[in-house]
Design a protein around this motif. Structure first.
Motif, PDB file in Angstrom:
ATOM      1  N   GLN A  85      10.006  50.112  29.873  1.00  0.00           N
ATOM      2  CA  GLN A  85      11.190  49.308  29.599  1.00  0.00           C
ATOM      3  C   GLN A  85      12.430  49.874  30.307  1.00  0.00           C
ATOM      4  O   GLN A  85      13.164  49.143  30.957  1.00  0.00           O
ATOM      5  CB  GLN A  85      11.414  49.264  28.095  1.00  0.00           C
ATOM      6  CG  GLN A  85      12.541  48.370  27.701  1.00  0.00           C
ATOM      7  CD  GLN A  85      12.950  48.617  26.273  1.00  0.00           C
ATOM      8  OE1 GLN A  85      12.120  48.759  25.395  1.00  0.00           O
ATOM      9  NE2 GLN A  85      14.247  48.670  26.049  1.00  0.00           N
ATOM     10  N   THR A  86      12.620  51.149  30.190  1.00  0.00           N
ATOM     11  CA  THR A  86      13.836  51.735  30.762  1.00  0.00           C
ATOM     12  C   THR A  86      13.595  52.416  32.093  1.00  0.00           C
ATOM     13  O   THR A  86      14.542  52.729  32.804  1.00  0.00           O
ATOM     14  CB  THR A  86      14.425  52.785  29.813  1.00  0.00           C
ATOM     15  OG1 THR A  86      13.447  53.820  29.655  1.00  0.00           O
ATOM     16  CG2 THR A  86      14.749  52.196  28.467  1.00  0.00           C
ATOM     17  N   ARG A 107      19.215  42.603  27.248  1.00  0.00           N
ATOM     18  CA  ARG A 107      20.401  43.459  27.241  1.00  0.00           C
ATOM     19  C   ARG A 107      21.459  42.908  26.300  1.00  0.00           C
ATOM     20  O   ARG A 107      22.123  43.661  25.601  1.00  0.00           O
ATOM     21  CB  ARG A 107      20.969  43.572  28.652  1.00  0.00           C
ATOM     22  CG  ARG A 107      20.250  44.600  29.446  1.00  0.00           C
ATOM     23  CD  ARG A 107      20.958  44.897  30.742  1.00  0.00           C
ATOM     24  NE  ARG A 107      19.978  45.439  31.661  1.00  0.00           N
ATOM     25  CZ  ARG A 107      19.490  44.808  32.699  1.00  0.00           C
ATOM     26  NH1 ARG A 107      19.935  43.607  33.002  1.00  0.00           N
ATOM     27  NH2 ARG A 107      18.582  45.362  33.453  1.00  0.00           N
ATOM     28  N   LYS A 158      20.962  41.261  23.664  1.00  0.00           N
ATOM     29  CA  LYS A 158      20.561  41.573  22.283  1.00  0.00           C
ATOM     30  C   LYS A 158      20.891  43.020  21.964  1.00  0.00           C
ATOM     31  O   LYS A 158      21.416  43.342  20.900  1.00  0.00           O
ATOM     32  CB  LYS A 158      19.070  41.301  22.109  1.00  0.00           C
ATOM     33  CG  LYS A 158      18.788  39.839  21.887  1.00  0.00           C
ATOM     34  CD  LYS A 158      17.328  39.557  21.627  1.00  0.00           C
ATOM     35  CE  LYS A 158      17.102  38.055  21.661  1.00  0.00           C
ATOM     36  NZ  LYS A 158      16.011  37.657  22.523  1.00  0.00           N
ATOM     37  N   LYS A 159      20.571  43.866  22.901  1.00  0.00           N
ATOM     38  CA  LYS A 159      20.842  45.280  22.665  1.00  0.00           C
ATOM     39  C   LYS A 159      22.336  45.525  22.514  1.00  0.00           C
ATOM     40  O   LYS A 159      22.773  46.340  21.699  1.00  0.00           O
ATOM     41  CB  LYS A 159      20.294  46.114  23.838  1.00  0.00           C
ATOM     42  CG  LYS A 159      18.976  46.711  23.506  1.00  0.00           C
ATOM     43  CD  LYS A 159      18.324  47.615  24.517  1.00  0.00           C
ATOM     44  CE  LYS A 159      19.111  48.395  25.482  1.00  0.00           C
ATOM     45  NZ  LYS A 159      18.291  49.127  26.461  1.00  0.00           N
ATOM     46  N   GLN A 186      23.411  44.533  19.151  1.00  0.00           N
ATOM     47  CA  GLN A 186      22.920  45.535  18.193  1.00  0.00           C
ATOM     48  C   GLN A 186      23.828  46.755  18.187  1.00  0.00           C
ATOM     49  O   GLN A 186      24.200  47.271  17.142  1.00  0.00           O
ATOM     50  CB  GLN A 186      21.506  45.975  18.571  1.00  0.00           C
ATOM     51  CG  GLN A 186      20.418  45.104  17.993  1.00  0.00           C
ATOM     52  CD  GLN A 186      19.068  45.452  18.588  1.00  0.00           C
ATOM     53  OE1 GLN A 186      18.896  46.514  19.175  1.00  0.00           O
ATOM     54  NE2 GLN A 186      18.121  44.543  18.440  1.00  0.00           N
ATOM     55  N   LYS A 187      24.177  47.164  19.377  1.00  0.00           N
ATOM     56  CA  LYS A 187      25.004  48.357  19.479  1.00  0.00           C
ATOM     57  C   LYS A 187      26.386  48.110  18.869  1.00  0.00           C
ATOM     58  O   LYS A 187      26.928  48.959  18.171  1.00  0.00           O
ATOM     59  CB  LYS A 187      25.141  48.755  20.950  1.00  0.00           C
ATOM     60  CG  LYS A 187      25.669  50.163  21.123  1.00  0.00           C
ATOM     61  CD  LYS A 187      25.796  50.549  22.572  1.00  0.00           C
ATOM     62  CE  LYS A 187      26.556  51.857  22.698  1.00  0.00           C
ATOM     63  NZ  LYS A 187      26.887  52.201  24.070  1.00  0.00           N
ATOM     64  N   LEU A 227      25.809  49.648  27.690  1.00  0.00           N
ATOM     65  CA  LEU A 227      24.594  50.244  27.127  1.00  0.00           C
ATOM     66  C   LEU A 227      24.241  51.562  27.810  1.00  0.00           C
ATOM     67  O   LEU A 227      23.185  52.120  27.563  1.00  0.00           O
ATOM     68  CB  LEU A 227      23.432  49.270  27.273  1.00  0.00           C
ATOM     69  CG  LEU A 227      23.569  47.964  26.505  1.00  0.00           C
ATOM     70  CD1 LEU A 227      22.484  47.001  26.904  1.00  0.00           C
ATOM     71  CD2 LEU A 227      23.509  48.231  25.016  1.00  0.00           C
ATOM     72  N   GLU A 244      23.328  52.059  30.819  1.00  0.00           N
ATOM     73  CA  GLU A 244      22.158  51.959  31.676  1.00  0.00           C
ATOM     74  C   GLU A 244      22.595  52.155  33.111  1.00  0.00           C
ATOM     75  O   GLU A 244      23.705  51.803  33.464  1.00  0.00           O
ATOM     76  CB  GLU A 244      21.543  50.560  31.529  1.00  0.00           C
ATOM     77  CG  GLU A 244      20.503  50.502  30.463  1.00  0.00           C
ATOM     78  CD  GLU A 244      19.816  49.156  30.453  1.00  0.00           C
ATOM     79  OE1 GLU A 244      19.610  48.596  31.554  1.00  0.00           O
ATOM     80  OE2 GLU A 244      19.503  48.674  29.373  1.00  0.00           O
TER      81      GLU A 244
END
Lengths: 458, 940
Positions: free
Chosen positions: A71-72, A440, A442-443, A446-447, B917, B919
């Motif tokens: 994923q990352t 992203r 969604k993340k 969430q964050k 994020l 990233e």
């Protein structure tokens, strides 16, 4: 494009007219719009192995195994222990069971060792050095909780890395691949032959594990390159000269055989003066890889890909020049796409479509067929085949360009796209950009929520 | 290097270029361009900083200005008088009532704003006092003034000015305290020596005289001796005061020592290089090597001597530091007040915009700020700490209600520097109980009066100090005793001192003077936590200011591959040898360059008229001439560059239809410029840059380079009809490769387009000016705009093949054939952004236009990213499709983005998301996003 780049200044060299099917830059059906390069290997990356929905392992000629987060793109572990190229890799258990804490990876190398790794901690558990020659293949029989190594002989080991039994040595030949057959039988490929072994586990009658050679099947005329299980009753082998044999798993008899794939392309009676130079690869008929979806066998033969239907026992669709160079790996993905990767560094996505019945000869890819040596005998046979068997067409829906060397293998993740490995030492993650963008978002929310909670808790 | 043989300098200024020569600074950065500026009445053009002194010998006199020759017709003497006349009675002289010793006044600086109609000047005046043993009352009043023609500016920027000047003043005063302490030590040694001599003489007198009565000579000697004793006590008291003060001060400010990091000054400030301990040692050794003189012990006040210069007064290291600081201040406050205020507001706003501002603003601003702050914390301000670190816990004087114990402890740790000579000499004569406390000679810098204070406190032998016979045989005893007495004679005395100080301050500073800032008496300040806080605050502001100053000054070397920043440049220029013309170098960039341009252009025109097209070395000759003519260097560079651009663009116009020659000419010139700047920078590079300046190269920055890149962009969109397509590629994250044979030409295009490259948020640099190897897939991930060499060689072919292979991910601008291959842009936004018929004439204006639109886009992207319902379903029943539909509608109808314009915002949104994020994770390559769209080829 290149011509445009070179501009008018260079004397235009005659660009060879490519015979290979091309697709432009516009690929609306190609979902992979995001890529990420994973660097780490210092030599050819030959294997990628699926661990679970988030992880995979990669190994290659530098002897190092990396465990990645798909994923990352993060590198989770770096497993160093082998001094020579890695020859085989297997994940144990191959299907994720309920206890993920015991997830092991087996690697065999040409330094004549096999190492068992703990994938969760990235540590070496067992190091096996008692091999006379390097292990070429590894196979896990989860049912019996044992694993087999194939080299100059086949050895059976338990999970504690204890040798249970072994066969006698094969003379001047190694076991190159193995599959499991029903009734504790094992099919192993030794050059041209398929050798069937029977594994007798420890029981009340027997004192120890035993492995017995049952039969040697010598139907192929050249070295066997591919061996796959199709279903419980059948398995298939493909040879260097393009023979495909489908065997019965129980009585080891030949169910069907196909050997004229390269002539499956019908020779339309084109004017003989059109002579297009073919590269040697295009004559090649070696079956590099086989895969199956229980109904069809997908064969990577030379530069082409072929779909062989098990019911009709005929080739139902094919692309003789699917790639510029040898096709190394082929598989049908759960999303019904057929994917092939090749030495030319590209990955191509295909879709198996019903051929429009009205005009079979004018379909786009038939144009490609007008090449090859005219051969009267086979011509007729091919014509017959065309009439009755080719019912579908392989439509190129996209290609992935990124690697600068041969793409050895690919692996598909349902939620995270595709992973390819290549001789250019790289691994590339191909992802659906749209999905990633959503993911992203969604993340991100969430964050934000977390931060809000954190602020509130303060 | 400078021998570019094929350089042809030719041009004729076409009307347009003449009219809008874009070589001046943005309109508001210099006052003369501001039509509303009140400078009409002023006798000077630019603000400057003036340091002046109220000399006790000649009265108010100007000492120096920053910049050095900024004053034009300004009457400095008159103005010094004006500003010094408002100074308060800086210090109290001599013996305050109730004490028998002179008392130093630690007064806070005063800050005054005053105007002078005669000169048309307004000034922020910062008064400070420095200590000088030879001066009247030990004090020398000084003032540092910021002088501007704009009253509004002074008033608006008062706080900032005050902060900056306080810092500079603090630096001066720290140096002064150090110098003063050294001076006192020397003086003390002199006195000790004198006393010993006198004492011996008295003894001789006594011995020779056995008649039972004292001769008049003997009495005289005894009186003299007593005088010296008193003097010694006074000076020791002073020394103690100055040391305690600096200790207190440093404790307040949370800095302890100054670092050798600042040791980039010339070696004559050897003391400044040492860390605290070694500094003490050197001090000590210095004082040891110092040979005491016999002094006529009259009093510390003498008027005959020539007064010390400011540099002597403050220790040249600190003096230079202060000058450096003031130069920065001067630079920072250059320009019109509206410009200053807007940039301050902008900075503040940008700091709140961290989520999006990384895209097009200077990321370095934020990152650097953080790192720099850390650095500052690690390396505190240069402060000379006179006390050794172990004495820092010294509670003395900071606590009025101290108990006896605390006095005791404070006395214990009072450091007294005794020099070896005295020590040895007096060793024999000391009272027995004082022996244990004596350290062996030379073993320690400080003599701790351990075990001794009890006796002295209880016995109260301070009478001896007055010079009776008894005290004579035990000089060291009396000395240390008196020292103790000074400290803790009795609590009342100490308290009285405080009271006195307060009173002095309140009378002299606050009431008498109409200062704009309330003065906090030093003693209050020490005990008052809010005062400490204030101090910190000031410090922080100061740092920020410093930072932003750095930013404003430093130069992005977009065009120049060498890493010299302009800040280095300017900084160094100041130190250059005397200029042949009275040009105030640091502040006349905009003003001076037209002059220069003119000279070049006329020259060039001449060449052209002669019909000499291929006379090569002319340009280099001009430059050589310029070099020798001692112009300020950065003017050269700036002016030249401007001139070059014009030359080039006109040249291009002229010869665009002659393919081969035009290009061969252009390159060397551009390259040449690079060399030029390099040379000019290296000329001054032997000077190390001031520590406050950034050493790292900066990607894109303010000031001149904004203008420069704006001008290039403007040139690009006018010249290339497909500019919009190229910009679209950049704004959607598609890599743009500029292929060309000539480096200069390619680099110019890269420079022109760099404005449009969004930062991907990672540290990696997304712009590469000149690449000479085949591209790899890795490069596509990080680079967004590159120049690529086209050569006829196997390597060149493989470069082209790599381009061919990755053609779906990149757009290619062929600089030689003026063609572009990229996806077609369908939208409106970039049409406005890059209209090739734009009426904008100035580079800086265009730069701002672009940034305006990009900022707008960023805010749209921000909205799009953080709108919850656009990305997540409102309830469970909602399908993914309806969310997508909503998203599309939002882009189309709410943001008004059509077709491809929404792709830009979506790309920005993705960048914002990834940055938010964090990233990609550390060590992971960034993702490459792309679309499968067909490209078309565009021609001019």
């Amino acid at each position: 494009m290149l011509r445009w780049l070179l501009g008018g200044r260079d004397v235009q060299e005659p660009v060879e007219k490519s015979l290979v099917l091309c697709i432009g830059d516009e690929q609306p059906q190609n979902p992979y719009t995001e890529l990420r390069v994973l660097k780490g290997h210092s030599d050819i990356v030959r294997f990628i192995a699926w661990i679970d929905d988030l992880r995979f392992a990669s190994a290659g000629d530098d002897g190092v195994v990396f465990v990645w987060n798909v994923q990352t793109g993060e590198r989770l572990h770096e497993l160093r222990g082998h001094s020579r190229p890695i020859t085989a890799i297997a994940v144990f258990p191959s299907v994720l069971q309920l206890q993920p804490e015991s997830c092991h990876l087996l690697t065999a190398s040409s330094d004549k060792t096999v190492i068992i790794w703990d994938l969760n901690t990235g540590t070496q558990i067992y190091l096996l050095t008692e091999f006379q020659s390097s292990v070429k293949c590894l196979m896990i029989i989860e049912r019996l909780d044992v694993w087999l190594s194939g080299g100059d002989k086949v050895c059976t080991w338990n999970c504690q890395a204890e040798l249970l039994c072994k066969t006698t040595c094969f003379k001047d030949a190694d076991v190159s691949s193995m599959i499991e057959l029903p009734k504790n039988n094992i099919a192993a490929v030794v050059r041209k032959d398929v050798v069937i072994f029977k594994l007798i586990p420890l029981s009340s009658e027997t004192q120890a594990w035993e492995i017995i050679e049952m039969r040697r099947l010598s139907n192929h005329e050249d070295d066997i390159r591919a061996l796959i299980t199709i279903n419980d009753n059948t398995f298939a082998t493909g040879s260097h000269i393009g023979e495909l044999i489908i065997w019965d798993s129980l009585d080891w008899s030949v169910q069907a055989s196909e050997s004229q794939f390269w002539n499956a392309a019908p020779q339309f009676d084109k004017p003989a003066e059109i002579k297009i130079s073919l590269t040697p690869n295009q004559h090649e008929t070696c079956i590099h890889h086989l895969s199956s979806d229980r109904e069809n066998i997908f064969a990577a033969i030379g530069t082409g890909i072929y779909v062989y239907n098990l019911q009709t026992k005929t080739v139902i669709a094919y692309q003789q020049l699917a790639h510029d160079s040898r096709v190394l790996h082929i598989a049908k993905l759960p999303n019904n796409q057929l994917v092939s990767c090749s030495e030319d560094g590209s990955v191509r996505l295909w879709e198996l479509q019903e051929l429009p019945p009205a005009e079979p000869a004018t379909s786009g890819l038939f144009n490609m067929w007008g090449i090859g040596r005219p051969n009267k005998q086979q011509n007729q046979m091919a014509k017959r085949k065309l009439e009755c068997s080719v019912l579908k067409t392989l439509e190129l829906i996209g290609d992935l360009i990124g690697h600068s060397g041969a793409v050895r293998m690919f692996l598909y993740f349902k939620d995270h796209g595709m992973v390819t490995c290549s001789t250019d030492h790289l691994i590339i993650l191909w992802k659906d950009g749209e999905m990633e963008s959503q993911f992203r978002s969604k993340k991100l929310f969430q964050k934000l929520e977390q931060e809000e909670q954190y602020a509130a808790s303060l | 290097m400078i021998t570019a043989p094929d350089v042809v300098a030719l041009t004729h200024e076409d009307d347009y270029e003449e009219q809008y020569r874009d070589d001046s600074m943005p309109p508001f950065q210099f006052q003369p361009e501001n039509p509303w500026s009140k400078t009409a009445t002023a006798k000077f053009e630019k603000d400057f900083i003036l340091i002046s002194e109220f000399s006790e010998q000649v009265g108010p006199q100007p000492l120096l200005t920053i910049p050095e020759n900024a004053r034009d017709n300004f009457d400095l003497n008159y103005f010094s008088l004006r500003i010094m006349s408002v100074d308060y009675q800086a210090s109290f002289v001599g013996h305050p009532p109730g004490t028998s010793y002179p008392k130093l006044n630690f007064v806070e600086d005063s800050k005054v704003v005053l105007g002078d109609s005669k000169e048309g000047a307004f000034a922020y005046v910062h008064h400070l006092t420095l200590y000088d043993l030879e001066a009247r009352g030990f004090v020398r009043p000084f003032c540092v003034a910021y002088i501007s023609a704009d009253e509004n500016k002074i008033m608006q920027q008062f706080q900032e000015l005050s902060d900056d000047f306080s810092k500079a003043s603090e630096c001066l005063k720290t140096g002064n305290r150090k110098a003063f302490a050294t001076e006192l030590e020397k003086k003390l040694q002199d006195l000790e020596y004198t006393r010993n001599v006198l004492h011996n003489e008295t003894e001789i007198q006594k011995r020779s005289n056995d008649k039972g009565y004292y001769s008049s000579v003997a009495i005289e000697k005894a009186n003299e001796l007593a005088n010296v004793e008193k003097c010694i006590i006074e000076h020791e008291d002073l020394l103690m005061q100055i040391r305690t003060y600096s200790h207190k001060k440093t404790k307040d400010a949370h800095y302890f020592s100054y670092e050798p990091e600042y040791g980039t000054e010339p070696s004559d400030t050897g003391l400044g290089h040492q860390s605290n301990e070694s500094c003490d040692k050197i001090n000590f050794s210095n004082s040891r090597s110092y040979t005491p003189k016999f002094t006529r012990a009259k009093s510390a006040k003498c008027f005959e001597k020539k007064l010390k210069t400011l540099e002597e007064l403050c220790d040249s290291y600190f003096f230079n530091q202060t000058l450096e600081q003031l130069k920065q201040v001067e630079k920072f406050f250059r320009g019109d007040v509206c410009y200053l205020i807007t940039s301050q507001i902008e900075k503040l706003l940008l700091q709140q915009q961290r989520l999006t501002s990384f895209l097009f603003e200077d990321t370095l601003f934020f990152d650097k700020e953080r790192t720099e702050k850390q650095q500052r914390c690690d390396k505190p301000l240069p402060v000379f700490n006179i006390l050794s670190p172990k004495d820092l816990e010294h509670p003395c004087l900071s606590n009025e209600a101290a108990s006896f114990e605390s006095y005791k402890s404070c006395v214990e740790s009072v450091p007294i520097k005794l020099d070896q000579q005295v020590n040895e000499e007096s060793y024999h004569g000391t009272v027995a109980d004082s022996i244990p406390c004596k350290n062996p000679p030379g073993a320690s810098d400080y003599l701790e009066l351990e075990g001794k204070e009890k006796g002295s406190v209880s016995s109260g032998e301070s009478i001896e100090v007055l010079g009776t016979e008894k005290s004579c045989p035990a000089p060291i005893f009396s000395k240390s005793d008196s020292q103790t007495n000074l400290q803790c004679q009795h609590p009342e005395i100490v308290r009285r001192k405080f009271v006195v100080t307060k009173r002095t301050n309140s009378e002299d500073s606050i009431e008498v003077l109409c200062t704009t800032e309330s003065l906090i008496p030093e003693d209050f300040k020490a005990t008052c936590p809010s005062a400490i806080y204030e101090e910190d605050n000031t410090l922080d502001n100061e740092e920020e200011k410093q930072l932003s100053t750095d930013l404003v000054q430093s130069d992005a070397n977009l065009n120049h591959s060498n890493g010299f920043s302009k800040a280095d440049f300017e900084n160094n220029t100041i130190m250059l040898p005397v200029l042949s013309e009275p040009v105030d170098s640091p502040c006349c960039i905009g003003k001076e360059s037209p002059n220069f341009t003119k000279s070049v252009s006329t020259f060039v025109t001449e060449e052209y008229n002669d019909g000499v097209v291929n006379v090569p070395p002319q340009r280099s000759k001009t430059i050589d001439q310029i070099f020798h003519s001692d112009f300020p260097q950065q003017d050269d560079r700036n002016g030249l560059y401007g001139a070059d651009d014009q030359v080039l663009s006109t040249y291009e116009k002229k010869y665009s239809d002659v393919p081969g020659t035009g290009e061969t000419v252009q390159i060397p010139v551009d390259e040449y410029l690079d060399n030029m700047s390099y040379i000019s920078a290296s000329l001054c590079s032997d000077r190390t840059p001031s520590p406050a300046l950034p050493n790292c190269p900066i990607k894109r920055l303010s000031g001149k380079h904004k203008k420069q890149s704006g001008r290039n962009s403007l040139w690009f969109i006018r010249q290339y009809s497909f500019a919009q397509q190229a910009i679209f590629s950049l704004l959607t994250g598609r890599m743009l490769v500029i292929v060309g044979e000539q480096e200069g030409k390619v680099k110019k295009l890269v420079n022109a387009l760099s404005t449009f490259v969004p930062n991907c948020g990672s540290d990696s640099d997304s712009i590469k000016q000149w690449v000479t190897f085949p591209l790899h897939i890795n490069h596509l991930q990080t680079w967004k705009l590159i120049g690529l060499q086209r050569i006829a060689s196997p390597l060149g072919t493989s470069i082209l093949h790599s381009l061919n292979r990755y053609s779906r991910y990149i757009s290619i601008l062929d600089c030689d054939n003026k063609t572009l291959r990229c996806p077609q842009y369908k939208g409106l936004l970039i049409t406005r952004l890059a209209d090739h018929r734009t009426q904008i004439k100035r580079g800086s204006t265009y730069y701002m236009h672009v940034h305006n639109m990009l900022t707008q886009l960023c805010s749209q992207a921000f909205l799009y990213t953080f709108c919850h319902h656009l990305h997540l379903p409102v309830d469970e029943r909602e399908t993914e499709e309806s969310v997508t539909c909503r998203r599309v509608n939002f882009l189309k109808h709410h943001l008004g983005l059509m077709n491809d314009d929404s792709k830009i915002v979506q790309y920005f949104a993705d960048l914002i998301k990834m940055r938010y994020l964090h990233e990609p994770a550390k060590g992971v390559n960034p993702v490459l996003r792309f679309n499968y769209t067909s490209s078309s080829v565009f021609k001019i």
